[in-house]
Design a protein around this motif. Sequence first.
Motif, PDB file in Angstrom:
ATOM      1  N   LEU A   1       0.832  -1.199   0.000  1.00 62.22           N
ATOM      2  CA  LEU A   1       0.000   0.000   0.000  1.00 62.22           C
ATOM      3  C   LEU A   1       0.870   1.253   0.000  1.00 62.22           C
ATOM      4  O   LEU A   1       0.605   2.212  -0.737  1.00 62.22           O
ATOM      5  N   TYR A   2       1.927   1.237   0.812  1.00 60.61           N
ATOM      6  CA  TYR A   2       2.839   2.386   0.837  1.00 60.61           C
ATOM      7  C   TYR A   2       3.488   2.599  -0.530  1.00 60.61           C
ATOM      8  O   TYR A   2       3.663   3.747  -0.977  1.00 60.61           O
ATOM      9  N   SER A   3       3.833   1.520  -1.197  1.00 63.49           N
ATOM     10  CA  SER A   3       4.455   1.628  -2.516  1.00 63.49           C
ATOM     11  C   SER A   3       3.547   2.349  -3.501  1.00 63.49           C
ATOM     12  O   SER A   3       4.006   3.108  -4.360  1.00 63.49           O
ATOM     13  N   LYS A   4       2.247   2.125  -3.370  1.00 64.99           N
ATOM     14  CA  LYS A   4       1.285   2.811  -4.237  1.00 64.99           C
ATOM     15  C   LYS A   4       1.139   4.275  -3.829  1.00 64.99           C
ATOM     16  O   LYS A   4       1.050   5.165  -4.673  1.00 64.99           O
ATOM     17  N   ILE A   5       1.129   4.520  -2.505  1.00 65.71           N
ATOM     18  CA  ILE A   5       0.953   5.881  -1.998  1.00 65.71           C
ATOM     19  C   ILE A   5       2.103   6.789  -2.423  1.00 65.71           C
ATOM     20  O   ILE A   5       1.904   7.941  -2.825  1.00 65.71           O
ATOM     21  N   LYS A   6       3.318   6.283  -2.362  1.00 62.26           N
ATOM     22  CA  LYS A   6       4.480   7.137  -2.637  1.00 62.26           C
ATOM     23  C   LYS A   6       4.551   7.565  -4.107  1.00 62.26           C
ATOM     24  O   LYS A   6       5.248   8.526  -4.445  1.00 62.26           O
ATOM     25  N   LYS A   7       3.817   6.864  -4.969  1.00 60.35           N
ATOM     26  CA  LYS A   7       3.778   7.254  -6.377  1.00 60.35           C
ATOM     27  C   LYS A   7       2.792   8.394  -6.624  1.00 60.35           C
ATOM     28  O   LYS A   7       2.822   9.027  -7.677  1.00 60.35           O
ATOM     29  N   ASP A   8       1.927   8.615  -5.648  1.00 57.87           N
ATOM     30  CA  ASP A   8       0.904   9.658  -5.768  1.00 57.87           C
ATOM     31  C   ASP A   8       1.480  10.975  -5.248  1.00 57.87           C
ATOM     32  O   ASP A   8       1.856  11.087  -4.074  1.00 57.87           O
ATOM     33  N   GLU A   9       1.564  11.977  -6.089  1.00 57.20           N
ATOM     34  CA  GLU A   9       2.140  13.269  -5.702  1.00 57.20           C
ATOM     35  C   GLU A   9       1.340  13.963  -4.603  1.00 57.20           C
ATOM     36  O   GLU A   9       1.850  14.860  -3.927  1.00 57.20           O
ATOM     37  N   THR A  10       0.108  13.538  -4.400  1.00 60.45           N
ATOM     38  CA  THR A  10      -0.726  14.123  -3.346  1.00 60.45           C
ATOM     39  C   THR A  10      -0.087  13.935  -1.977  1.00 60.45           C
ATOM     40  O   THR A  10      -0.243  14.767  -1.075  1.00 60.45           O
ATOM     41  N   PHE A  11       0.657  12.833  -1.832  1.00 57.28           N
ATOM     42  CA  PHE A  11       1.252  12.504  -0.536  1.00 57.28           C
ATOM     43  C   PHE A  11       2.756  12.808  -0.481  1.00 57.28           C
ATOM     44  O   PHE A  11       3.435  12.391   0.447  1.00 57.28           O
ATOM     45  N   SER A  12       3.262  13.529  -1.460  1.00 54.49           N
ATOM     46  CA  SER A  12       4.705  13.773  -1.531  1.00 54.49           C
ATOM     47  C   SER A  12       5.217  14.621  -0.365  1.00 54.49           C
ATOM     48  O   SER A  12       6.381  14.519   0.019  1.00 54.49           O
ATOM     49  N   ASN A  13       4.353  15.472   0.210  1.00 50.53           N
ATOM     50  CA  ASN A  13       4.769  16.332   1.322  1.00 50.53           C
ATOM     51  C   ASN A  13       4.445  15.736   2.693  1.00 50.53           C
ATOM     52  O   ASN A  13       4.691  16.379   3.722  1.00 50.53           O
ATOM     53  N   ALA A  14       3.897  14.546   2.701  1.00 51.77           N
ATOM     54  CA  ALA A  14       3.527  13.913   3.971  1.00 51.77           C
ATOM     55  C   ALA A  14       4.777  13.551   4.764  1.00 51.77           C
ATOM     56  O   ALA A  14       5.711  12.947   4.238  1.00 51.77           O
ATOM     57  N   LYS A  15       4.798  13.935   6.034  1.00 53.71           N
ATOM     58  CA  LYS A  15       5.934  13.617   6.901  1.00 53.71           C
ATOM     59  C   LYS A  15       5.741  12.276   7.605  1.00 53.71           C
ATOM     60  O   LYS A  15       6.702  11.581   7.906  1.00 53.71           O
ATOM     61  N   VAL A  16       4.469  11.939   7.882  1.00 56.78           N
ATOM     62  CA  VAL A  16       4.164  10.677   8.559  1.00 56.78           C
ATOM     63  C   VAL A  16       3.035   9.978   7.810  1.00 56.78           C
ATOM     64  O   VAL A  16       1.987  10.578   7.541  1.00 56.78           O
ATOM     65  N   ILE A  17       3.264   8.723   7.471  1.00 56.88           N
ATOM     66  CA  ILE A  17       2.222   7.887   6.876  1.00 56.88           C
ATOM     67  C   ILE A  17       1.973   6.736   7.840  1.00 56.88           C
ATOM     68  O   ILE A  17       2.823   5.865   8.034  1.00 56.88           O
ATOM     69  N   ASP A  18       0.808   6.767   8.468  1.00 54.66           N
ATOM     70  CA  ASP A  18       0.482   5.806   9.523  1.00 54.66           C
ATOM     71  C   ASP A  18      -0.395   4.691   8.950  1.00 54.66           C
ATOM     72  O   ASP A  18      -1.545   4.918   8.580  1.00 54.66           O
ATOM     73  N   LEU A  19       0.179   3.489   8.903  1.00 51.03           N
ATOM     74  CA  LEU A  19      -0.534   2.331   8.358  1.00 51.03           C
ATOM     75  C   LEU A  19      -0.827   1.290   9.435  1.00 51.03           C
ATOM     76  O   LEU A  19      -1.116   0.136   9.124  1.00 51.03           O
ATOM     77  N   ARG A  20      -0.779   1.708  10.690  1.00 49.53           N
ATOM     78  CA  ARG A  20      -0.930   0.744  11.780  1.00 49.53           C
ATOM     79  C   ARG A  20      -2.324   0.139  11.859  1.00 49.53           C
ATOM     80  O   ARG A  20      -2.483  -1.008  12.276  1.00 49.53           O
ATOM     81  N   GLN A  21      -3.329   0.905  11.465  1.00 48.60           N
ATOM     82  CA  GLN A  21      -4.696   0.395  11.491  1.00 48.60           C
ATOM     83  C   GLN A  21      -5.033  -0.232  10.143  1.00 48.60           C
ATOM     84  O   GLN A  21      -4.863   0.403   9.100  1.00 48.60           O
ATOM     85  N   ILE A  22      -5.474  -1.473  10.182  1.00 41.11           N
ATOM     86  CA  ILE A  22      -5.814  -2.182   8.951  1.00 41.11           C
ATOM     87  C   ILE A  22      -6.966  -1.460   8.241  1.00 41.11           C
ATOM     88  O   ILE A  22      -7.955  -1.054   8.869  1.00 41.11           O
ATOM     89  N   ASN A  23      -6.807  -1.280   6.928  1.00 44.72           N
ATOM     90  CA  ASN A  23      -7.820  -0.619   6.086  1.00 44.72           C
ATOM     91  C   ASN A  23      -8.051   0.837   6.484  1.00 44.72           C
ATOM     92  O   ASN A  23      -9.124   1.397   6.253  1.00 44.72           O
ATOM     93  N   GLN A  24      -7.031   1.436   7.101  1.00 44.76           N
ATOM     94  CA  GLN A  24      -7.158   2.842   7.481  1.00 44.76           C
ATOM     95  C   GLN A  24      -5.811   3.530   7.265  1.00 44.76           C
ATOM     96  O   GLN A  24      -4.757   2.998   7.619  1.00 44.76           O
ATOM     97  N   LEU A  25      -5.858   4.722   6.687  1.00 44.02           N
ATOM     98  CA  LEU A  25      -4.640   5.468   6.382  1.00 44.02           C
ATOM     99  C   LEU A  25      -4.690   6.824   7.068  1.00 44.02           C
ATOM    100  O   LEU A  25      -5.670   7.559   6.949  1.00 44.02           O
ATOM    101  N   VAL A  26      -3.624   7.151   7.819  1.00 43.11           N
ATOM    102  CA  VAL A  26      -3.530   8.440   8.505  1.00 43.11           C
ATOM    103  C   VAL A  26      -2.304   9.166   7.978  1.00 43.11           C
ATOM    104  O   VAL A  26      -1.190   8.618   7.993  1.00 43.11           O
ATOM    105  N   ILE A  27      -2.507  10.393   7.515  1.00 47.52           N
ATOM    106  CA  ILE A  27      -1.423  11.192   6.947  1.00 47.52           C
ATOM    107  C   ILE A  27      -1.211  12.434   7.795  1.00 47.52           C
ATOM    108  O   ILE A  27      -2.163  13.143   8.134  1.00 47.52           O
ATOM    109  N   ASN A  28       0.046  12.715   8.145  1.00 45.32           N
ATOM    110  CA  ASN A  28       0.399  13.951   8.852  1.00 45.32           C
ATOM    111  C   ASN A  28       1.430  14.705   8.026  1.00 45.32           C
ATOM    112  O   ASN A  28       2.453  14.143   7.630  1.00 45.32           O
ATOM    113  N   GLU A  29       1.147  15.971   7.764  1.00 49.21           N
ATOM    114  CA  GLU A  29       2.075  16.781   6.967  1.00 49.21           C
ATOM    115  C   GLU A  29       2.855  17.737   7.860  1.00 49.21           C
ATOM    116  O   GLU A  29       2.414  18.095   8.933  1.00 49.21           O
TER     117      GLU A  29
END
Length: 224
Positions: free
Chosen positions: A196-224
């Motif tokens: 999932l992270y591999s797909k996210i990092k290709k999306d420029e929308t998340f290029s400025n994200a400092k924290v990508i939280d994948l700890r919760q299954i089927n849930q994505l938390v982004i902190n910029e």
Amino acid sequence: MPLRKNKKIWVYFFLFILCGTFSNKYLNNINFPKIKKIEVLGLEENNKIRLSEKLSYLKQQNLLILDQDKIKNILNSNYLIEKYFIVKEYPSSLKFKIIKTKFLANLSKDGKLFFLGSNGKLIETQKSLENIPFVFGEFNEVEFFIFKSIIDDTSSLDYKEIKNLFFFPSGRWDFETHSDQLIKLPKVKIRESLELYSKIKKDETFSNAKVIDLRQINQLVINE
């Protein structure tokens, strides 16, 4: 009859002693090949010299008969060695072909700096390497290699992208990339989270994200 038997026994005994003496004299006169040259290949010069010194006791020994256990103990005590091959080159040379372990991570333990090798051993060093990640936390080598194998199996995630690895007592891993992006992973379904992270990092929308939280299954938390 008993007298004749006794005579035969003494004759056989005399012949046995005579043949044994002749054989021993013959063997003593044979010049078995002695080791005159020891060559170590596959290590840097200073490490090559150190290992050669430890193996120097082999010089002038019989090339045909070697104490394999003693040699193994010397080679296995060298944490830089991943694999080795011993080649006898007649009449008088012994060659050690070394495959050096790969340094996979930097880590600090008991106030000392180490490399973690692909052979699972810790190699003490004075300076860390920038092209491998630094690992933080109390972990064992098995946990590290399991996690790294999952990373290596993730087609679009390169281990070289990782700057730091963080291991937690719960058995969970986080990692930080060279672009200063922190990825928090769950304890289970790590492979799916990395995909999932591999797909996210290709999306420029998340290029400025400092924290990508994948700890919760089927849930994505982004902190910029």
